[in-house]
Design a protein around this motif. Structure first.
Motif, short mmCIF file in Angstrom:
data_model
loop_
_atom_site.label_atom_id
_atom_site.label_comp_id
_atom_site.label_asym_id
_atom_site.label_seq_id
_atom_site.Cartn_x
_atom_site.Cartn_y
_atom_site.Cartn_z
N GLY A 1 -52.86 -0.59 22.36
CA GLY A 1 -53.12 -1.49 21.24
C GLY A 1 -52.25 -1.24 20.02
O GLY A 1 -52.26 -2.02 19.07
N GLU A 2 -51.51 -0.13 20.03
CA GLU A 2 -50.65 0.20 18.88
C GLU A 2 -49.23 -0.32 19.07
O GLU A 2 -48.43 -0.34 18.13
N LEU A 3 -48.90 -0.72 20.31
CA LEU A 3 -47.53 -1.21 20.54
C LEU A 3 -47.34 -2.50 19.75
O LEU A 3 -48.18 -3.41 19.83
N PRO A 4 -46.25 -2.63 18.99
CA PRO A 4 -46.03 -3.89 18.28
C PRO A 4 -45.73 -5.01 19.26
O PRO A 4 -45.41 -4.75 20.42
N HIS A 5 -45.83 -6.23 18.80
CA HIS A 5 -45.43 -7.35 19.66
C HIS A 5 -43.97 -7.16 20.03
O HIS A 5 -43.13 -6.90 19.15
N PHE A 6 -43.67 -7.32 21.30
CA PHE A 6 -42.29 -7.11 21.73
C PHE A 6 -41.35 -8.16 21.12
O PHE A 6 -41.64 -9.36 21.15
N PRO B 95 -39.45 1.35 17.42
CA PRO B 95 -40.58 2.07 16.82
C PRO B 95 -40.95 3.35 17.60
O PRO B 95 -40.82 3.40 18.82
N GLN B 96 -41.42 4.35 16.86
CA GLN B 96 -41.82 5.64 17.46
C GLN B 96 -42.83 5.45 18.58
O GLN B 96 -42.77 6.13 19.60
N VAL B 97 -43.78 4.53 18.36
CA VAL B 97 -44.83 4.33 19.36
C VAL B 97 -44.24 3.82 20.68
O VAL B 97 -44.70 4.17 21.77
N VAL B 98 -43.19 3.04 20.57
CA VAL B 98 -42.51 2.53 21.77
C VAL B 98 -41.76 3.68 22.46
O VAL B 98 -41.79 3.81 23.69
N ARG B 99 -41.15 4.53 21.65
CA ARG B 99 -40.45 5.70 22.23
C ARG B 99 -41.43 6.61 22.97
O ARG B 99 -41.13 7.10 24.05
N ARG B 100 -42.61 6.81 22.34
CA ARG B 100 -43.62 7.66 23.00
C ARG B 100 -44.09 7.03 24.30
O ARG B 100 -44.29 7.71 25.31
N TYR B 101 -44.23 5.70 24.30
CA TYR B 101 -44.67 4.98 25.50
C TYR B 101 -43.63 5.13 26.61
O TYR B 101 -43.96 5.45 27.76
N LEU C 286 -51.54 -5.97 27.64
CA LEU C 286 -50.95 -5.36 28.84
C LEU C 286 -49.60 -6.01 29.14
O LEU C 286 -48.61 -5.32 29.42
N LYS C 287 -49.55 -7.34 29.03
CA LYS C 287 -48.27 -8.03 29.29
C LYS C 287 -47.23 -7.58 28.26
O LYS C 287 -46.06 -7.35 28.60
N ASN C 288 -47.68 -7.41 27.00
CA ASN C 288 -46.77 -6.95 25.95
C ASN C 288 -46.18 -5.58 26.32
O ASN C 288 -44.98 -5.33 26.16
N SER C 289 -47.03 -4.69 26.86
CA SER C 289 -46.54 -3.35 27.22
C SER C 289 -45.50 -3.44 28.35
O SER C 289 -44.56 -2.65 28.39
N LEU C 290 -45.69 -4.40 29.24
CA LEU C 290 -44.72 -4.56 30.34
C LEU C 290 -43.42 -5.15 29.80
O LEU C 290 -42.32 -4.72 30.16
N ASP C 291 -43.55 -6.12 28.88
CA ASP C 291 -42.34 -6.74 28.30
C ASP C 291 -41.45 -5.69 27.62
O ASP C 291 -40.22 -5.79 27.67
N TRP C 292 -42.08 -4.67 27.00
CA TRP C 292 -41.28 -3.64 26.30
C TRP C 292 -40.35 -2.88 27.24
O TRP C 292 -39.34 -2.31 26.79
N VAL C 293 -40.65 -2.85 28.53
CA VAL C 293 -39.83 -2.02 29.42
C VAL C 293 -39.09 -2.83 30.49
O VAL C 293 -38.50 -2.25 31.39
#
Ligand SMILES: Cc1cc2nc3c(=O)[nH]c(=O)nc-3n(C[C@H](O)[C@H](O)[C@H](O)COP(=O)(O)O)c2cc1C
Length: 185
Positions: A40-45, A55-61, A86-93
């Motif tokens: 829930g902390e990942l920003p919108h991709f 963002p740091q949170v994305v690096r940690r992810y 969940l889709k947002n987290s997948l979009d980030w990678v």
């Protein structure tokens, strides 16, 4: 082997998060399962905020994914799809590729008799297009999920327990094979 567990629900009383905790108790001892807590902390991709200064949170992810030998996802169904977080987290990678060839056990759970089947189908489609190694015999919908757990978050349904023991065994086999391939590269 290190497993990252991701619940697609941010809800405090989530059935999916409870199921992840319940099945963790059944997992083979070789699996060290860590829950990912920052969905829930990942920003919108947006590609605009990705890159060298992401963002740091994305690096940690991304680091959490890189450090895992396999990923265990359990998602609810929202409006016949997977939740936006969940889709947002997948979009980030998608572009950075942390999920490529990663063994994934993909589940959906619901209190209903449908088990979030449409979310599951959608998740499978997204994972496959991302070249994830989806462990199909370990990926399924869990129907009537609340009734299969007790208040201590333990699975109480014998058939479901057996299904998960077999699923973890399949998941483990694929992870071992992927670890061997990585070691040879
Ligand atoms: C916004 C929203 C949309 C939902 N859409 C569906 C749906 O399309 N199909 C379905 O079977 N359940 C749907 N549900 C029910 C959820 O799948 C169910 O409440 C589930 O327990 C939520 O997961 P959780 O307990 O892990 O938070 C929806 C729930 C919410 C809050």
């Amino acid at each position: 082997m290190k497993i990252l567990a991701i619940s697609g629900s941010l809800r405090s009383q989530s059935t999916n998060s409870a199921l992840l905790r319940a099945i963790t108790k059944l997992a083979p001892s070789e699996m060290e399962i860590t829950t990912y807590e920052e969905l829930g902390e990942l920003p919108h991709f947006s590609p605009d905020i990705d890159g060298d200064n992401s963002p740091q949170v994305v690096r940690r992810y991304r680091e959490a994914l890189n450090n895992s030998d396999g990923v265990l996802i359990c998602t609810p169904e929202y409006a016949h799809g997977i939740p936006g977080v969940l889709k947002n987290s997948l979009d980030w990678v998608v572009g950075s590729g942390e999920y490529v060839n990663k063994p994934v056990m993909a589940l959906s759970a619901s209190p209903s008799y449908m088990g979030g089947d449409k979310a599951h189908a959608s998740l499978m489609q997204t994972l496959k297009v991302m070249n994830v190694t989806v462990v199909e015999p370990a990926s399924f919908c869990v129907t009537l999920a609340r009734k299969k757990m007790n208040d201590q978050e333990e699975l109480v349904d014998a058939k479901t327990k057996e299904t998960f023991q077999k699923a973890f065994s399949e998941f483990s086999k694929v992870i071992h094979s992927s670890m061997r391939t990585r070691a040879e590269d």
